[in-house]
Design a protein around this motif. Structure first.
Motif, mmCIF file in Angstrom:
data_model
loop_
_atom_site.group_PDB
_atom_site.id
_atom_site.type_symbol
_atom_site.label_atom_id
_atom_site.label_comp_id
_atom_site.label_asym_id
_atom_site.label_seq_id
_atom_site.Cartn_x
_atom_site.Cartn_y
_atom_site.Cartn_z
ATOM 1 N N LEU A 105 4.951 -4.986 -13.346
ATOM 2 C CA LEU A 105 3.575 -4.691 -12.962
ATOM 3 C C LEU A 105 2.637 -4.890 -14.145
ATOM 4 O O LEU A 105 3.031 -4.737 -15.304
ATOM 5 C CB LEU A 105 3.450 -3.252 -12.472
ATOM 6 C CG LEU A 105 4.125 -2.880 -11.145
ATOM 7 C CD1 LEU A 105 3.922 -1.397 -10.864
ATOM 8 C CD2 LEU A 105 3.589 -3.723 -9.997
ATOM 9 N N THR A 106 1.394 -5.198 -13.850
ATOM 10 C CA THR A 106 0.374 -5.311 -14.887
ATOM 11 C C THR A 106 -0.286 -3.968 -15.158
ATOM 12 O O THR A 106 -0.649 -3.657 -16.285
ATOM 13 C CB THR A 106 -0.715 -6.320 -14.464
ATOM 14 O OG1 THR A 106 -0.085 -7.477 -13.929
ATOM 15 C CG2 THR A 106 -1.579 -6.698 -15.643
ATOM 16 N N SER A 107 -0.455 -3.186 -14.106
ATOM 17 C CA SER A 107 -1.034 -1.851 -14.255
ATOM 18 C C SER A 107 -0.490 -0.973 -13.137
ATOM 19 O O SER A 107 0.001 -1.466 -12.118
ATOM 20 C CB SER A 107 -2.567 -1.894 -14.216
ATOM 21 O OG SER A 107 -3.027 -2.360 -12.958
ATOM 22 N N LEU A 108 -0.592 0.321 -13.339
ATOM 23 C CA LEU A 108 -0.106 1.292 -12.365
ATOM 24 C C LEU A 108 -1.296 2.036 -11.787
ATOM 25 O O LEU A 108 -2.326 2.213 -12.454
ATOM 26 C CB LEU A 108 0.853 2.277 -13.032
ATOM 27 C CG LEU A 108 1.590 3.248 -12.100
ATOM 28 C CD1 LEU A 108 2.548 2.499 -11.181
ATOM 29 C CD2 LEU A 108 2.359 4.289 -12.916
ATOM 30 N N GLY A 109 -1.152 2.493 -10.547
ATOM 31 C CA GLY A 109 -2.233 3.247 -9.918
ATOM 32 C C GLY A 109 -1.700 4.291 -8.973
ATOM 33 O O GLY A 109 -0.495 4.553 -8.927
ATOM 34 N N GLY A 110 -2.598 4.878 -8.203
ATOM 35 C CA GLY A 110 -2.174 5.908 -7.279
ATOM 36 C C GLY A 110 -3.232 6.207 -6.234
ATOM 37 O O GLY A 110 -4.413 5.913 -6.420
ATOM 38 N N ASN B 270 0.831 -1.190 0.000
ATOM 39 C CA ASN B 270 0.000 0.000 0.000
ATOM 40 C C ASN B 270 0.874 1.252 0.000
ATOM 41 O O ASN B 270 1.709 1.433 0.886
ATOM 42 C CB ASN B 270 -0.908 0.018 1.237
ATOM 43 C CG ASN B 270 -1.816 1.229 1.258
ATOM 44 O OD1 ASN B 270 -2.641 1.413 0.362
ATOM 45 N ND2 ASN B 270 -1.669 2.077 2.263
ATOM 46 N N GLU B 271 0.707 2.083 -1.003
ATOM 47 C CA GLU B 271 1.342 3.398 -1.070
ATOM 48 C C GLU B 271 2.849 3.361 -0.822
ATOM 49 O O GLU B 271 3.354 3.842 0.194
ATOM 50 C CB GLU B 271 0.671 4.365 -0.088
ATOM 51 C CG GLU B 271 -0.791 4.597 -0.386
ATOM 52 C CD GLU B 271 -1.458 5.608 0.528
ATOM 53 O OE1 GLU B 271 -2.499 6.166 0.139
ATOM 54 O OE2 GLU B 271 -0.936 5.842 1.649
ATOM 55 N N VAL C 200 -0.168 -1.430 -8.283
ATOM 56 C CA VAL C 200 0.328 -0.729 -7.100
ATOM 57 C C VAL C 200 -0.153 0.716 -7.117
ATOM 58 O O VAL C 200 -0.346 1.314 -8.180
ATOM 59 C CB VAL C 200 1.869 -0.782 -7.022
ATOM 60 C CG1 VAL C 200 2.522 0.142 -8.041
ATOM 61 C CG2 VAL C 200 2.359 -0.474 -5.622
ATOM 62 N N ASN C 201 -0.376 1.274 -5.919
ATOM 63 C CA ASN C 201 -0.883 2.649 -5.799
ATOM 64 C C ASN C 201 0.168 3.549 -5.160
ATOM 65 O O ASN C 201 0.484 3.434 -3.993
ATOM 66 C CB ASN C 201 -2.180 2.683 -4.982
ATOM 67 C CG ASN C 201 -2.044 2.100 -3.589
ATOM 68 O OD1 ASN C 201 -1.453 1.040 -3.408
ATOM 69 N ND2 ASN C 201 -2.585 2.778 -2.593
ATOM 70 N N ASN C 202 0.712 4.458 -5.953
ATOM 71 C CA ASN C 202 1.667 5.447 -5.451
ATOM 72 C C ASN C 202 0.909 6.573 -4.774
ATOM 73 O O ASN C 202 -0.239 6.850 -5.096
ATOM 74 C CB ASN C 202 2.493 5.991 -6.615
ATOM 75 C CG ASN C 202 3.072 4.872 -7.455
ATOM 76 O OD1 ASN C 202 4.062 4.278 -7.099
ATOM 77 N ND2 ASN C 202 2.412 4.566 -8.554
#
Length: 678
Positions: free
Chosen positions: A246-251, A154-155, A225-227
């Protein structure tokens, strides 16, 4: 199986040596998938099965299709070493019942009051316990059809690495891999920024290690993952390397926690910039906004607030208009205990939807009614690229003194705020612009005609990029640089002394910088209004460049032709000055004259203060998202190469209207307009 310490060391060495390659996994979201909107369900002891069923039912009623759940080890792993998954099993069963996809967020055992979770292992024993946790968690929950993917941490990102046993070991290993500096007689003693470079690699190593552990027990499952706190923590994120596994990036983009560079009426703008940084970081993989603030924060967060239903709508549409494949709110139900007890939720204490959740339901209905349109929507590029430089942020932090509070330019954050200033000015012109770390820009093309790079007060440019910037301009690109851009190299050595390495590109050299004032006037040739700049001003000795402005006999701005392209160099902080003044009119005029706008599909005819517009293309159709934060009703006629297209209003939340290219929009309103060829 080899001992864990050997495996972790091998993984660490591979990631730092850049020898690892990404594994092939099926994407959980693709560029052609219908956006997913949802909210995080918070699971904790004391809840009953009816509670959980009600929450998933409420999501279904709202048109939500995705959730994220923190998988607390502390609520599964018993003191005797056994595991009891029943508390979380019913959530995954409810996901199957209501067809809600679930991101499972790893949350290994940590202190009860640890809101965001730890970022790095404390010791080899701790790393081994995390591995055991993943083995049990993934081995059990992979049976559920509702499991959509994993969030390994997480973050990530914390500003510094912990001075702990495990980290000290990894730092020692890392140092052994670093090349010996090659000094010559002209080299200077300098900072090496080892701590900063290590932290970037350390984040990458741990994220990859977690991903590999997940795939040991649930092979091929998507990983996301969420930045968070992107305007500060972006300095730690090596997105190009992350894309390989990673398969996808998030935030996470929480107004209360993460937007302290902005005032409340700028939060939609802040989210837009946040989203553009993530979109650039994602590159060719999809991205999805993993956390948005859903409700009131009472004691947690830096700023106390409760989002309005209008703000919720603005935030969803802003992320979607930046190419996100969805958004997840934190959170659906209020947690019962802990630091955030009773906060952040979309549901009220009676488990009924708030006005914010009802607003989300209106948007999910629009997406559902035009599923293919939104599935295929892609950001309509403008060719404008605002670059921030990781090394500039390192140098800024190193050089800033705790007592230096007299000028904004002397405080950490000025580098990012300078870049944001240009983003805000372009947004108020209705223009999309990219926000990229310099390593994310593609310097490998053969032709950059119509493309622009903006380097606003990027004080340290690594020497490896001198030739790349020259090549960009030489091949037809436009480079705009202001403030103290290129004052230092990556080691904080001032390269303005003696032989300036970008003299031929910029068209001259700096004679000296002088401190002026918090705000001072800059007069440029061809502009009737003076520009506002901040702090110091550079005085130029021209070489090949043509003067664009003078103070007395001193040249303060240059235009230069280099190969097929051009540069504009103004060594005064125009961006930061405009931001401090909260007036982008003059900077907007400059950009309209300097940036190629002929292929822009839609834009505002003039700079519209406290408004923004973003544009998507879907097949042969266009979509514009317009947000009004000005506090007053606005009526304007859109410009752009496609402004003669037939318009159709898809969404309004306040009663605005569109008639051809004439737009009427009320305060706090969001309009979504579809455009098709007549």
């Amino acid at each position: 199986m080899a001992p864990l310490v050997n495996k972790s060391l091998l993984s660490f060495l591979m990631v730092l040596g850049c020898f690892f390659y990404g594994i092939n996994v099926s994407a959980q979201v693709s560029v052609n998938e219908v956006p997913l909107i949802g909210a995080e369900v918070f699971i904790e002891p004391g809840q009953n099965e009816n509670d959980v069923d009600t929450w998933f039912k409420r999501m279904k009623e709202c048109g939500m299709t995705i959730t994220r759940i923190r998988m607390f080890e502390s609520y599964m792993h018993k003191p005797d070493g056994s595991w009891d998954y029943s508390l979380f099993d019913r959530a995954f069963k409810a996901g199957e019942k209501y067809n809600i996809k679930i991101y499972a967020n790893l949350f290994p055992a940590t202190d009860f009051d640890d809101v965001g979770g730890f970022k790095f292992p404390r010791s080899e024993a701790h790393l081994k316990s995390i591995s055991n946790y993943i083995k049990n968690l993934a081995g059990h929950f992979k049976q559920f059809k509702s499991l959509y993917g994993w969030v390994p941490i997480n973050e990530p990102g914390c500003g510094h690495y912990p001075k702990q046993e495990f980290t000290n070991l990894k730092l020692a290993e890392w140092k052994k891999l670093q090349p010996v500096a090659a000094f010559n007689k002209n080299s200077y003693v300098h900072f090496d920024f080892a701590d900063e470079r290590f932290l970037v690699d350390y984040n990458t190593w741990f994220l990859k290690w977690l991903t590999d552990e997940i795939h040991r027990y649930d092979n091929g499952r998507p990983v996301h993952v969420n930045n968070h706190a992107i305007f500060k923590n972006a300095v730690e994120y090596d997105f190009p390397k992350w894309r390989t596994f990673l398969t996808s990036l998030g935030g996470s983009a929480h107004a209360s926690w993460h937007f302290d560079y902005f005032k409340r009426n700028q939060y939609a703008m802040a989210l837009s910039a946040n989203s553009e940084i993530l979109r650039s970081g994602a590159g060719s993989i999809p991205w999805l906004m993993t956390e948005l603030q859903g409700g009131n924060n009472t004691f947690s967060g830096n700023q106390a607030m409760c989002p309005t239903s209008q703000e919720i709508s603005q935030w969803i549409w802003t992320t979607l208009a930046t190419g996100s494949k969805g958004a997840i709110f934190w959170c659906l139900n209020p947690r019962m205990s802990g630091i955030e007890a009773g906060e952040w939720a979309l549901l009220n204490f009676q488990n009924q939807p708030s006005d914010r959740m009802l607003a989300i339901g209106q948007i999910t209905n629009i997406i559902g009614a035009h599923a293919q349109l939104f599935a295929n929507a892609q950001v309509q590029e403008s060719g404008i690229n605002i670059l921030y430089v990781r090394q500039s942020m390192w140098v800024e932090k190193k050089q800033s003194l705790d007592f230096a509070n007299d000028f904004e330019a002397r405080k950490p954050g000025a580098v990012m705020k300078s870049a944001l200033a240009y983003f805000e000015a372009l947004s108020q012109l209705g223009l999309q612009s990219n926000m990229k770390e310099i390593a994310e820009f593609d310097f490998g093309s053969d032709d950059y005609t119509g493309k622009t790079i903006i380097l606003s007060n990027q004080i340290a440019i690594p020497t490896a990029y001198y030739s790349k910037l020259k090549s960009f301009v030489q091949k037809g690109g436009k480079l705009i640089a202001d403030g103290s851009t290129a004052y230092y190299d990556e080691n904080a050595i001032c390269v303005m002394n003696n032989k300036f390495p970008l003299k031929d590109l910029f068209g001259g050299v700096i004679k000296e910088y002088k401190m002026r004032d918090t705000l001072y006037n800059v007069k440029l040739n061809g502009y009737t209004q003076d520009f506002k700049a901040h702090a110091w001003q550079g005085y130029i000795e021209p070489a090949t460049g043509q003067s664009l402005g003078k103070v007395g006999n001193e040249v303060i701005a240059l235009k230069n032709t280099y190969g097929k392209g051009k540069t504009l160099w103004i060594p005064s902080l125009l961006g930061l000055g405009s931001r401090l003044q909260n007036d982008y009119n003059n900077l907007g005029n400059l950009l309209c004259n300097e940036v190629d706008l002929k292929d822009v599909a839609f834009r505002f005819p003039n700079l519209e203060k406290d408004m923004m517009m973003k544009t998507l293309k879907s097949g042969n159709s266009y979509l514009t998202v317009i947000i009004n934060k000005s506090g007053q009703k606005k009526e304007l006629t859109l410009a752009g190469s496609k402004s003669e297209y037939k318009s159709q209003l898809l969404y309004t939340n306040s009663g605005g209207a569109v008639n051809g290219k004439l737009v009427s929009i009320l305060p706090e309103e969001t309009l979504v307009i579809k455009w098709d060829k007549n």
